[in-house]
Scaffold this motif. Structure first.
Motif, PDB file in Angstrom:
ATOM      1  N   LEU A 167       0.858  -1.285  -0.091  1.00 23.41           N
ATOM      2  CA  LEU A 167      -0.027  -0.045  -0.125  1.00 23.41           C
ATOM      3  C   LEU A 167       0.873   1.200  -0.046  1.00 23.41           C
ATOM      4  CD1 LEU A 167      -2.693  -1.458   2.593  1.00 23.41           C
ATOM      5  CD2 LEU A 167      -3.056  -0.724   0.110  1.00 23.41           C
ATOM      6  N   LEU A 168       1.951   1.046   0.597  1.00 22.33           N
ATOM      7  CA  LEU A 168       2.954   2.404   0.552  1.00 22.33           C
ATOM      8  C   LEU A 168       3.342   2.537  -0.768  1.00 22.33           C
ATOM      9  CD1 LEU A 168       4.629   1.744   4.204  1.00 22.33           C
ATOM     10  CD2 LEU A 168       2.919   3.556   3.601  1.00 22.33           C
ATOM     11  N   PRO A 180      -5.015   5.670  -9.791  1.00 17.40           N
ATOM     12  CA  PRO A 180      -5.210   4.582  -8.990  1.00 17.40           C
ATOM     13  C   PRO A 180      -6.025   3.367  -9.449  1.00 17.40           C
ATOM     14  CG  PRO A 180      -6.116   6.541  -8.072  1.00 17.40           C
ATOM     15  CD  PRO A 180      -5.444   6.854  -9.363  1.00 17.40           C
ATOM     16  N   LEU A 220      -7.055   8.370  -1.035  1.00 18.99           N
ATOM     17  CA  LEU A 220      -5.860   8.943  -0.679  1.00 18.99           C
ATOM     18  C   LEU A 220      -5.977   9.079   0.784  1.00 18.99           C
ATOM     19  CD1 LEU A 220      -5.669  11.899  -3.234  1.00 18.99           C
ATOM     20  CD2 LEU A 220      -4.234   9.953  -3.195  1.00 18.99           C
ATOM     21  N   CYS A 277      -2.027   4.926   6.002  1.00 17.92           N
ATOM     22  CA  CYS A 277      -0.930   3.802   5.936  1.00 17.92           C
ATOM     23  C   CYS A 277       0.570   4.470   6.067  1.00 17.92           C
ATOM     24  CB  CYS A 277      -0.856   2.935   4.588  1.00 17.92           C
ATOM     25  SG  CYS A 277      -2.280   1.913   4.199  1.00 17.92           S
ATOM     26  N   ALA A 278       0.786   5.377   5.681  1.00 17.62           N
ATOM     27  CA  ALA A 278       2.004   6.276   5.483  1.00 17.62           C
ATOM     28  C   ALA A 278       2.252   6.787   7.067  1.00 17.62           C
ATOM     29  CB  ALA A 278       1.977   7.261   4.714  1.00 17.62           C
ATOM     30  N   LEU A 337      -4.403   5.901   2.219  1.00 18.11           N
ATOM     31  CA  LEU A 337      -2.808   5.705   1.945  1.00 18.11           C
ATOM     32  C   LEU A 337      -2.236   6.503   2.667  1.00 18.11           C
ATOM     33  CD1 LEU A 337      -3.272   5.192  -2.139  1.00 18.11           C
ATOM     34  CD2 LEU A 337      -2.843   3.531  -0.405  1.00 18.11           C
ATOM     35  N   GLU A 338      -2.805   7.719   3.108  1.00 16.33           N
ATOM     36  CA  GLU A 338      -1.894   8.566   4.089  1.00 16.33           C
ATOM     37  C   GLU A 338      -1.938   8.005   5.704  1.00 16.33           C
ATOM     38  OE1 GLU A 338      -0.125  11.351   3.500  1.00 16.33           O
ATOM     39  OE2 GLU A 338      -0.722  10.680   1.289  1.00 16.33           O
ATOM     40  N   ARG A 348       0.817   4.301  -2.697  1.00 17.11           N
ATOM     41  CA  ARG A 348       0.578   5.456  -2.338  1.00 17.11           C
ATOM     42  C   ARG A 348       1.779   6.234  -3.052  1.00 17.11           C
ATOM     43  NH1 ARG A 348       3.367   8.493   1.255  1.00 17.11           N
ATOM     44  NH2 ARG A 348       2.639  10.548   2.024  1.00 17.11           N
ATOM     45  N   GLU A 349       2.907   5.771  -3.356  1.00 17.30           N
ATOM     46  CA  GLU A 349       4.051   6.271  -3.848  1.00 17.30           C
ATOM     47  C   GLU A 349       3.845   6.734  -5.166  1.00 17.30           C
ATOM     48  OE1 GLU A 349       8.227   4.797  -5.034  1.00 17.30           O
ATOM     49  OE2 GLU A 349       8.233   5.201  -2.897  1.00 17.30           O
ATOM     50  N   LEU A 386       0.949   9.285  -5.803  1.00 20.75           N
ATOM     51  CA  LEU A 386       1.168  10.683  -5.624  1.00 20.75           C
ATOM     52  C   LEU A 386       2.446  11.353  -6.657  1.00 20.75           C
ATOM     53  CD1 LEU A 386       1.883  10.905  -1.699  1.00 20.75           C
ATOM     54  CD2 LEU A 386       0.057  11.523  -3.039  1.00 20.75           C
TER      55      LEU A 386
END
Length: 122
Positions: free
Chosen positions: A21-22, A34, A104, A110-111, A107-108, A25-26, A29
């Motif tokens: 998932l990270l 997606p 988003l 997750c980060a 995913l944020e 996300r990368e 971004l």
């Protein structure tokens, strides 16, 4: 096969659902749609993707404790895993039906969790 390539260091080793998932996300971004990962811009498609990855690992006898801990953090610390709708329903509701914003946000989270736990790791 997609033009998106996972990190070379993933070859031949276990990769946590959270790490996947990270990576997504990368990529998102960085401008990747997606839909390249989930087929459509839909937070429920992302939730299904996560369930599919987790089921695959389960079938292979792999325990993904890192993702399990993330889920517990999301539920117990962030209070963002309500009964009946989970994170996907909550984020979609909070974003006024905007699937991209809901994706988003997940995913944020997750980060955020990754940052918190890596900071505490020895």
């Amino acid at each position: 096969m997609s033009a998106i390539r996972p990190p070379e260091e993933w070859k031949g080793r276990f990769v946590s659902t959270l790490d996947v998932l990270l990576f997504i996300r990368e990529q998102v971004l960085g401008g990747v749609m997606p839909e390249m990962f989930f087929g459509r811009l839909d937070v429920w498609a992302l939730a299904a993707f996560v369930h599919g990855v987790r089921f695959h690992l389960y079938c292979g006898g792999v325990e993904d404790s890192r993702y399990q801990e993330f889920g517990a953090w999301l539920r117990d610390v962030r209070n963002e895993f309500p009964s009946g709708k989970g994170w996907a329903g909550l984020y979609l509701e909070e974003s006024g039906g905007d699937h991209r914003a809901a994706i988003l946000k997940f995913l944020e989270r997750c980060a955020e969790y990754d940052s918190l736990t890596r900071a505490r790791a020895p």
